[in-house]
Design a protein around this motif. Structure first.
Motif, PDB file in Angstrom:
ATOM      1  N   VAL A   7       5.931  40.419  -0.889  1.00  0.00           N
ATOM      2  CA  VAL A   7       5.164  41.587  -0.434  1.00  0.00           C
ATOM      3  C   VAL A   7       4.027  41.145   0.472  1.00  0.00           C
ATOM      4  N   GLN A   8       3.334  40.077   0.110  1.00  0.00           N
ATOM      5  CA  GLN A   8       2.239  39.572   0.937  1.00  0.00           C
ATOM      6  C   GLN A   8       2.746  39.156   2.313  1.00  0.00           C
ATOM      7  N   GLU A   9       3.899  38.508   2.340  1.00  0.00           N
ATOM      8  CA  GLU A   9       4.472  38.082   3.618  1.00  0.00           C
ATOM      9  C   GLU A   9       4.875  39.293   4.464  1.00  0.00           C
ATOM     10  N   LEU A  10       5.400  40.336   3.824  1.00  0.00           N
ATOM     11  CA  LEU A  10       5.771  41.545   4.549  1.00  0.00           C
ATOM     12  C   LEU A  10       4.542  42.256   5.120  1.00  0.00           C
ATOM     13  N   ARG A  11       3.410  42.155   4.441  1.00  0.00           N
ATOM     14  CA  ARG A  11       2.169  42.759   4.943  1.00  0.00           C
ATOM     15  C   ARG A  11       1.674  42.035   6.189  1.00  0.00           C
ATOM     16  N   GLY A  12       2.131  40.818   6.372  1.00  0.00           N
ATOM     17  CA  GLY A  12       1.744  40.044   7.550  1.00  0.00           C
ATOM     18  C   GLY A  12       1.070  38.753   7.164  1.00  0.00           C
ATOM     19  N   ASN A  13       1.494  37.681   7.805  1.00  0.00           N
ATOM     20  CA  ASN A  13       0.914  36.375   7.504  1.00  0.00           C
ATOM     21  C   ASN A  13      -0.484  36.230   8.075  1.00  0.00           C
ATOM     22  N   ILE A  14      -0.802  37.026   9.068  1.00  0.00           N
ATOM     23  CA  ILE A  14      -2.132  36.981   9.663  1.00  0.00           C
ATOM     24  C   ILE A  14      -2.762  38.350   9.488  1.00  0.00           C
ATOM     25  N   ARG A  15      -3.918  38.364   8.836  1.00  0.00           N
ATOM     26  CA  ARG A  15      -4.677  39.595   8.667  1.00  0.00           C
ATOM     27  C   ARG A  15      -6.106  39.334   9.086  1.00  0.00           C
ATOM     28  N   VAL A  16      -6.724  40.338   9.653  1.00  0.00           N
ATOM     29  CA  VAL A  16      -8.078  40.173  10.173  1.00  0.00           C
ATOM     30  C   VAL A  16      -8.989  41.187   9.488  1.00  0.00           C
ATOM     31  N   PHE A  17     -10.039  40.656   8.856  1.00  0.00           N
ATOM     32  CA  PHE A  17     -11.036  41.478   8.188  1.00  0.00           C
ATOM     33  C   PHE A  17     -12.352  41.335   8.937  1.00  0.00           C
ATOM     34  N   CYS A  18     -13.187  42.346   8.857  1.00  0.00           N
ATOM     35  CA  CYS A  18     -14.502  42.299   9.500  1.00  0.00           C
ATOM     36  C   CYS A  18     -15.551  42.746   8.496  1.00  0.00           C
ATOM     37  N   ARG A  19     -16.592  41.936   8.338  1.00  0.00           N
ATOM     38  CA  ARG A  19     -17.714  42.322   7.485  1.00  0.00           C
ATOM     39  C   ARG A  19     -18.945  42.457   8.369  1.00  0.00           C
ATOM     40  N   VAL A  20     -19.569  43.615   8.324  1.00  0.00           N
ATOM     41  CA  VAL A  20     -20.736  43.895   9.150  1.00  0.00           C
ATOM     42  C   VAL A  20     -21.966  43.862   8.252  1.00  0.00           C
ATOM     43  N   ARG A  21     -22.942  43.065   8.644  1.00  0.00           N
ATOM     44  CA  ARG A  21     -24.170  42.995   7.860  1.00  0.00           C
ATOM     45  C   ARG A  21     -25.141  44.070   8.340  1.00  0.00           C
ATOM     46  N   PRO A  22     -26.043  44.481   7.471  1.00  0.00           N
ATOM     47  CA  PRO A  22     -27.048  45.459   7.907  1.00  0.00           C
ATOM     48  C   PRO A  22     -28.027  44.815   8.889  1.00  0.00           C
ATOM     49  N   ILE A  23     -28.623  45.642   9.716  1.00  0.00           N
ATOM     50  CA  ILE A  23     -29.637  45.151  10.648  1.00  0.00           C
ATOM     51  C   ILE A  23     -30.865  44.750   9.825  1.00  0.00           C
ATOM     52  N   SER A  24     -31.441  43.607  10.142  1.00  0.00           N
ATOM     53  CA  SER A  24     -32.588  43.114   9.362  1.00  0.00           C
ATOM     54  C   SER A  24     -33.875  43.822   9.777  1.00  0.00           C
ATOM     55  N   SER A  25     -34.881  43.729   8.914  1.00  0.00           N
ATOM     56  CA  SER A  25     -36.168  44.349   9.234  1.00  0.00           C
ATOM     57  C   SER A  25     -36.800  43.667  10.443  1.00  0.00           C
ATOM     58  N   GLU A  26     -36.587  42.367  10.584  1.00  0.00           N
ATOM     59  CA  GLU A  26     -37.107  41.641  11.743  1.00  0.00           C
ATOM     60  C   GLU A  26     -36.459  42.149  13.029  1.00  0.00           C
ATOM     61  N   GLU A  27     -35.162  42.393  12.988  1.00  0.00           N
ATOM     62  CA  GLU A  27     -34.466  42.937  14.158  1.00  0.00           C
ATOM     63  C   GLU A  27     -34.977  44.338  14.479  1.00  0.00           C
ATOM     64  N   SER A  28     -35.218  45.134  13.457  1.00  0.00           N
ATOM     65  CA  SER A  28     -35.750  46.487  13.671  1.00  0.00           C
ATOM     66  C   SER A  28     -37.129  46.436  14.308  1.00  0.00           C
ATOM     67  N   LYS A  29     -37.988  45.515  13.826  1.00  0.00           N
ATOM     68  CA  LYS A  29     -39.331  45.367  14.382  1.00  0.00           C
ATOM     69  C   LYS A  29     -39.287  44.996  15.861  1.00  0.00           C
ATOM     70  N   ASN A  30     -38.267  44.219  16.237  1.00  0.00           N
ATOM     71  CA  ASN A  30     -38.136  43.776  17.630  1.00  0.00           C
ATOM     72  C   ASN A  30     -37.499  44.832  18.529  1.00  0.00           C
ATOM     73  N   GLY A  31     -37.228  46.004  17.974  1.00  0.00           N
ATOM     74  CA  GLY A  31     -36.684  47.100  18.774  1.00  0.00           C
ATOM     75  C   GLY A  31     -35.176  47.164  18.843  1.00  0.00           C
ATOM     76  N   ASN A  32     -34.506  46.305  18.093  1.00  0.00           N
ATOM     77  CA  ASN A  32     -33.044  46.355  18.070  1.00  0.00           C
ATOM     78  C   ASN A  32     -32.581  47.568  17.269  1.00  0.00           C
TER      79      ASN A  32
END
Length: 94
Positions: A7-32
């Motif tokens: 089943v895992q092989e049928l789902r695809g041998n290559i899978r791509v996941f993305c984890r997005v981190r929250p914007i930091s307070s330092e980044e917010s202070k800098n106007g990002n």
């Protein structure tokens, strides 16, 4: 085990996941600002806003949003971990 790995092989041998981190307070202070949006209908897509205002859409096997915990990520990749224990080659880049 054999059927699980088939089943895992049928789902695809290559899978791509993305984890997005929250914007930091330092980044917010800098106007990002947050430049990533998540379509409501799609759990596996994100939209990136470029500096010139254009939008770029990306698709993944799964997207972990800023509020995701380490347990959420593990649950997303635990099947791959099981395949490793069964002797199959798996690679996770972090």
């Amino acid at each position: 085990k054999w059927l699980f790995n088939i089943v895992q092989e049928l789902r695809g041998n290559i899978r791509v996941f993305c984890r997005v981190r929250p914007i930091s307070s330092e980044e917010s202070k800098n106007g990002n600002i947050e430049i990533i949006n998540y379509p409501k209908d799609e759990e596996n897509e994100l939209i990136l806003t470029k500096k010139d205002g254009r939008l770029s859409k990306f698709e993944f096997d799964q997207v972990f949003k800023p509020g995701s915990t380490n347990m959420d990520v593990f649950q997303g990749v635990q099947d791959l971990c099981m395949s490793v224990l069964d002797g199959f080659n798996v690679c996770i880049f972090a």
